[in-house]
Design a protein around this motif. Structure first.
Motif, PDB file in Angstrom:
ATOM      1  N   ALA A   1      14.671   5.000   1.483  1.00  0.00           N
ATOM      2  CA  ALA A   1      15.190   5.456   0.190  1.00  0.00           C
ATOM      3  C   ALA A   1      16.660   5.809   0.341  1.00  0.00           C
ATOM      4  CB  ALA A   1      14.399   6.654  -0.299  1.00  0.00           C
ATOM      5  N   SER A   2      17.387   5.758  -0.745  1.00  0.00           N
ATOM      6  CA  SER A   2      18.812   6.094  -0.735  1.00  0.00           C
ATOM      7  C   SER A   2      19.121   6.964  -1.947  1.00  0.00           C
ATOM      8  CB  SER A   2      19.653   4.811  -0.782  1.00  0.00           C
ATOM      9  OG  SER A   2      19.620   4.247  -2.089  1.00  0.00           O
ATOM     10  N   PRO A   3      20.315   7.590  -1.975  1.00  0.00           N
ATOM     11  CA  PRO A   3      20.687   8.382  -3.159  1.00  0.00           C
ATOM     12  C   PRO A   3      20.696   7.585  -4.452  1.00  0.00           C
ATOM     13  CG  PRO A   3      22.120   8.919  -1.299  1.00  0.00           C
ATOM     14  CD  PRO A   3      21.305   7.728  -0.885  1.00  0.00           C
ATOM     15  N   TRP A   4      20.761   6.260  -4.360  1.00  0.00           N
ATOM     16  CA  TRP A   4      20.717   5.435  -5.574  1.00  0.00           C
ATOM     17  C   TRP A   4      19.414   5.632  -6.343  1.00  0.00           C
ATOM     18  CZ3 TRP A   4      22.832  -0.212  -4.592  1.00  0.00           C
ATOM     19  CH2 TRP A   4      24.185  -0.136  -4.239  1.00  0.00           C
ATOM     20  N   LEU A   5      18.375   6.102  -5.676  1.00  0.00           N
ATOM     21  CA  LEU A   5      17.051   6.225  -6.287  1.00  0.00           C
ATOM     22  C   LEU A   5      16.737   7.667  -6.709  1.00  0.00           C
ATOM     23  CD1 LEU A   5      15.020   4.030  -3.738  1.00  0.00           C
ATOM     24  CD2 LEU A   5      16.442   3.278  -5.678  1.00  0.00           C
ATOM     25  N   ASP A   6      17.734   8.530  -6.791  1.00  0.00           N
ATOM     26  CA  ASP A   6      17.492   9.951  -7.043  1.00  0.00           C
ATOM     27  C   ASP A   6      16.790  10.225  -8.369  1.00  0.00           C
ATOM     28  OD1 ASP A   6      18.412  10.866  -4.655  1.00  0.00           O
ATOM     29  OD2 ASP A   6      20.297  11.699  -5.408  1.00  0.00           O
ATOM     30  N   ASN A   7      16.987   9.361  -9.356  1.00  0.00           N
ATOM     31  CA  ASN A   7      16.383   9.587 -10.675  1.00  0.00           C
ATOM     32  C   ASN A   7      15.164   8.696 -10.903  1.00  0.00           C
ATOM     33  OD1 ASN A   7      18.078   7.361 -10.668  1.00  0.00           O
ATOM     34  ND2 ASN A   7      18.616   7.546 -12.823  1.00  0.00           N
ATOM     35  N   MET A   8      14.474   8.338  -9.830  1.00  0.00           N
ATOM     36  CA  MET A   8      13.327   7.431  -9.915  1.00  0.00           C
ATOM     37  C   MET A   8      12.009   8.179  -9.771  1.00  0.00           C
ATOM     38  SD  MET A   8      12.431   4.065  -7.559  1.00  0.00           S
ATOM     39  CE  MET A   8      13.648   3.048  -8.421  1.00  0.00           C
ATOM     40  N   VAL A   9      11.020   7.775 -10.598  1.00  0.00           N
ATOM     41  CA  VAL A   9       9.624   8.180 -10.464  1.00  0.00           C
ATOM     42  C   VAL A   9       8.844   6.912 -10.149  1.00  0.00           C
ATOM     43  CG1 VAL A   9       7.624   9.206 -11.590  1.00  0.00           C
ATOM     44  CG2 VAL A   9       9.929  10.042 -12.145  1.00  0.00           C
ATOM     45  N   LEU A  10       8.296   6.816  -8.951  1.00  0.00           N
ATOM     46  CA  LEU A  10       7.639   5.605  -8.485  1.00  0.00           C
ATOM     47  C   LEU A  10       6.142   5.841  -8.346  1.00  0.00           C
ATOM     48  CD1 LEU A  10       8.901   3.155  -5.787  1.00  0.00           C
ATOM     49  CD2 LEU A  10       6.581   4.052  -5.614  1.00  0.00           C
ATOM     50  N   LEU A  11       5.360   5.011  -9.009  1.00  0.00           N
ATOM     51  CA  LEU A  11       3.896   5.099  -8.970  1.00  0.00           C
ATOM     52  C   LEU A  11       3.372   4.000  -8.060  1.00  0.00           C
ATOM     53  CD1 LEU A  11       3.278   5.422 -12.833  1.00  0.00           C
ATOM     54  CD2 LEU A  11       3.904   7.223 -11.203  1.00  0.00           C
ATOM     55  N   ALA A  12       2.665   4.368  -7.005  1.00  0.00           N
ATOM     56  CA  ALA A  12       2.200   3.372  -6.040  1.00  0.00           C
ATOM     57  C   ALA A  12       0.814   3.724  -5.529  1.00  0.00           C
ATOM     58  CB  ALA A  12       3.173   3.281  -4.862  1.00  0.00           C
ATOM     59  N   PRO A  13       0.008   2.725  -5.169  1.00  0.00           N
ATOM     60  CA  PRO A  13      -1.315   3.014  -4.608  1.00  0.00           C
ATOM     61  C   PRO A  13      -1.203   3.654  -3.228  1.00  0.00           C
ATOM     62  CG  PRO A  13      -0.853   0.654  -4.528  1.00  0.00           C
ATOM     63  CD  PRO A  13       0.243   1.276  -5.327  1.00  0.00           C
ATOM     64  N   ASN A  14      -2.041   4.622  -2.978  1.00  0.00           N
ATOM     65  CA  ASN A  14      -2.146   5.270  -1.673  1.00  0.00           C
ATOM     66  C   ASN A  14      -2.580   4.223  -0.634  1.00  0.00           C
ATOM     67  OD1 ASN A  14      -2.950   6.730   0.575  1.00  0.00           O
ATOM     68  ND2 ASN A  14      -4.287   8.133  -0.538  1.00  0.00           N
ATOM     69  N   PRO A  15      -1.829   4.052   0.470  1.00  0.00           N
ATOM     70  CA  PRO A  15      -2.233   3.065   1.481  1.00  0.00           C
ATOM     71  C   PRO A  15      -3.663   3.255   1.978  1.00  0.00           C
ATOM     72  CG  PRO A  15      -0.010   3.830   1.912  1.00  0.00           C
ATOM     73  CD  PRO A  15      -0.555   4.691   0.816  1.00  0.00           C
ATOM     74  N   GLN A  16      -4.128   4.509   2.028  1.00  0.00           N
ATOM     75  CA  GLN A  16      -5.520   4.741   2.453  1.00  0.00           C
ATOM     76  C   GLN A  16      -6.506   4.189   1.437  1.00  0.00           C
ATOM     77  OE1 GLN A  16      -5.170   9.103   3.171  1.00  0.00           O
ATOM     78  NE2 GLN A  16      -5.890   8.617   5.230  1.00  0.00           N
ATOM     79  N   TRP A  17      -6.169   4.283   0.168  1.00  0.00           N
ATOM     80  CA  TRP A  17      -7.027   3.693  -0.867  1.00  0.00           C
ATOM     81  C   TRP A  17      -6.970   2.169  -0.793  1.00  0.00           C
ATOM     82  CZ3 TRP A  17      -5.650   0.607  -5.136  1.00  0.00           C
ATOM     83  CH2 TRP A  17      -6.692   0.344  -6.024  1.00  0.00           C
ATOM     84  N   VAL A  18      -5.775   1.618  -0.563  1.00  0.00           N
ATOM     85  CA  VAL A  18      -5.638   0.163  -0.429  1.00  0.00           C
ATOM     86  C   VAL A  18      -6.555  -0.360   0.669  1.00  0.00           C
ATOM     87  CG1 VAL A  18      -4.056  -1.697   0.231  1.00  0.00           C
ATOM     88  CG2 VAL A  18      -3.288   0.086  -1.354  1.00  0.00           C
ATOM     89  N   ALA A  19      -6.701   0.426   1.751  1.00  0.00           N
ATOM     90  CA  ALA A  19      -7.556   0.002   2.872  1.00  0.00           C
ATOM     91  C   ALA A  19      -9.025  -0.119   2.484  1.00  0.00           C
ATOM     92  CB  ALA A  19      -7.396   0.965   4.039  1.00  0.00           C
ATOM     93  N   THR A  20      -9.411   0.462   1.339  1.00  0.00           N
ATOM     94  CA  THR A  20     -10.806   0.360   0.887  1.00  0.00           C
ATOM     95  C   THR A  20     -11.042  -0.877   0.020  1.00  0.00           C
ATOM     96  OG1 THR A  20     -10.539   1.609  -1.197  1.00  0.00           O
ATOM     97  CG2 THR A  20     -10.889   2.889   0.830  1.00  0.00           C
ATOM     98  N   LEU A  21      -9.989  -1.609  -0.332  1.00  0.00           N
ATOM     99  CA  LEU A  21     -10.134  -2.804  -1.158  1.00  0.00           C
ATOM    100  C   LEU A  21     -10.714  -3.953  -0.332  1.00  0.00           C
ATOM    101  CD1 LEU A  21      -6.730  -2.727  -3.093  1.00  0.00           C
ATOM    102  CD2 LEU A  21      -8.979  -2.068  -3.967  1.00  0.00           C
ATOM    103  N   PRO A  22     -11.205  -4.984  -0.979  1.00  0.00           N
ATOM    104  CA  PRO A  22     -11.719  -6.138  -0.228  1.00  0.00           C
ATOM    105  C   PRO A  22     -10.663  -6.675   0.734  1.00  0.00           C
ATOM    106  CG  PRO A  22     -12.270  -6.332  -2.551  1.00  0.00           C
ATOM    107  CD  PRO A  22     -11.353  -5.151  -2.440  1.00  0.00           C
ATOM    108  N   GLY A  23     -11.038  -6.819   1.998  1.00  0.00           N
ATOM    109  CA  GLY A  23     -10.096  -7.287   3.002  1.00  0.00           C
ATOM    110  C   GLY A  23      -9.159  -6.205   3.500  1.00  0.00           C
ATOM    111  N   GLY A  24      -9.280  -4.981   2.937  1.00  0.00           N
ATOM    112  CA  GLY A  24      -8.438  -3.873   3.372  1.00  0.00           C
ATOM    113  C   GLY A  24      -6.984  -4.008   2.986  1.00  0.00           C
ATOM    114  N   LYS A  25      -6.694  -4.756   1.914  1.00  0.00           N
ATOM    115  CA  LYS A  25      -5.306  -4.992   1.524  1.00  0.00           C
ATOM    116  C   LYS A  25      -5.218  -5.357   0.052  1.00  0.00           C
ATOM    117  CE  LYS A  25      -5.324  -9.953   2.497  1.00  0.00           C
ATOM    118  NZ  LYS A  25      -5.173 -10.271   1.056  1.00  0.00           N
TER     119      LYS A  25
END
Length: 356
Positions: free
Chosen positions: A283-307
């Motif tokens: 991350a850099s200061p360019w992203l200071d005003n960002m709200v990023l929504l992303a899947p938890n990697p641990q949850w991703v591991a529960t998907l088919p194929g773990g990805k």
């Protein structure tokens, strides 16, 4: 275990701690390239563009490359909820058979098939999207320069080899081979300065919408380049994600508003060729005003194929297997939208925020 992680820059954190988060706060929504990975955001997209952001009543800039361009154009359709459902279904069901004697279809066949898909999907909706009362749509392509000005097989191979070598030394080298081209609907200008690399700007209209969308998704060697798009400088255009894979732009220079980024991972990688260059993932200061929504990697591991779904699935799975795996992943991703709505209803608790 939470399926959704909410990552924020420091300015965004301070705003949420003081005021919470409302649709009126969001000025820009980027959408990354990444092919099938974007499917995991389908239910979030349905809620954001079908229910939440329409409450704002102000101009919001939608910026996308590759599948991100497809998603953001879908957001500007008359019924975005149904349109996003149709996008997921059509993307999952796609099946372009290779020519006789080939294991994979040629670039010509994939390009023809995808062109038909875009025309069928957007059909008569283009005019309404271009004149959306609140959304300014920005579609990104990568226009070839120098040896990449024309997309013949030999020039493409030579040019992208040079691009990869130069980019490994400095991202500035991208500008020697490619120009970022931004196709924007008429209205308020993109509020982010783009001075890091050569950038062309073109008004998005009925004549160039389909060519720009096709070019934004045209992965080199997988699809053909799109030549001489109306309104743009002459030359060959490729996937916008080559230059701007995840849109690591100078958002903090915006004079107002926040960036809301539904993304399939925490990292905001500048260009497609930076995927292996981990030091450019920070991350850099360019992203200071960002709200990023992303899947938890641990949850991703529960998907088919773990990805997450990805392009390798076209080779790894047969058609029926891939359709089942991707359909299941999209269905299970509804939990991301559910947790996002729960966080909003709880008053946007800051203790659930994570750094970028």
């Amino acid at each position: 275990m939470k399926a959704l992680h909410i990552h924020v820059g420091e300015r965004a954190r301070r705003h949420i701690e003081a005021h919470g988060l409302s649709p009126q706060d969001v000025r820009l929504v980027p959408a990354a390239a990444g092919g099938p990975k974007g499917l995991i955001l389908n239910h979030l997209d349905q809620h954001l563009f079908g229910q939440w952001l329409p409450q704002g009543g102000h101009t919001v800039h939608l910026v996308g490359a590759s599948i991100g361009a497809w998603r953001m154009a879908t957001a500007a359709m008359a019924d975005p909820v149904q349109a996003f459902k149709d996008l997921a279904y059509g993307y999952i069901q796609q099946n372009i058979e290779p020519e006789v004697g080939r294991k994979m279809p040629s670039a010509q066949r994939i390009t023809a098939g995808f062109t038909d898909t875009l025309k069928s999907f957007f059909g008569d909706s283009v005019e309404g999207m271009l004149q959306h009362p609140r959304y300014q749509l920005h579609i990104l392509t990568s226009r070839g320069r120098q040896v990449l000005r024309r997309g013949s097989p030999a020039r493409t191979a030579l040019g992208f080899t040079g691009l990869a070598l130069g980019n490994a030394l400095t991202r500035k080298a991208v500008g020697l081979f490619l120009e970022r081209t931004v196709f924007s609907t008429r209205g308020e200008a993109l509020p982010v300065p783009l001075s890091d690399l050569p950038t062309g700007r073109v008004e998005l209209d009925r004549a160039n919408f389909m060519p720009a969308m096709l070019a934004s998704c045209s992965i080199p060697f997988m699809l053909e380049a799109v030549n001489d798009i109306p309104g743009a400088l002459h030359g060959s255009h490729w996937d916008g994600g080559i230059v701007d894979y995840h849109f690591h732009w100078h958002y903090s220079a915006m004079d107002k508003g926040l960036v809301l980024y539904p993304h399939f991972q925490r990292q905001v990688v500048p260009g497609w060729l930076d995927k292996a260059l981990k030091w450019r993932h920070r991350a850099s200061p360019w992203l200071d005003n960002m709200v990023l929504l992303a899947p938890n990697p641990q949850w991703v591991a529960t998907l088919p194929g773990g990805k997450l779904p990805d392009r390798n699935d076209f080779k790894r799975l047969n058609y029926a297997q891939r359709v089942q795996v991707w359909t299941d992943a999209v269905a299970r991703s509804a939990v991301l939208a559910d947790e996002w709505q729960a966080w909003l209803q709880q008053g946007c608790p800051a203790d659930q925020l994570k750094p970028l």
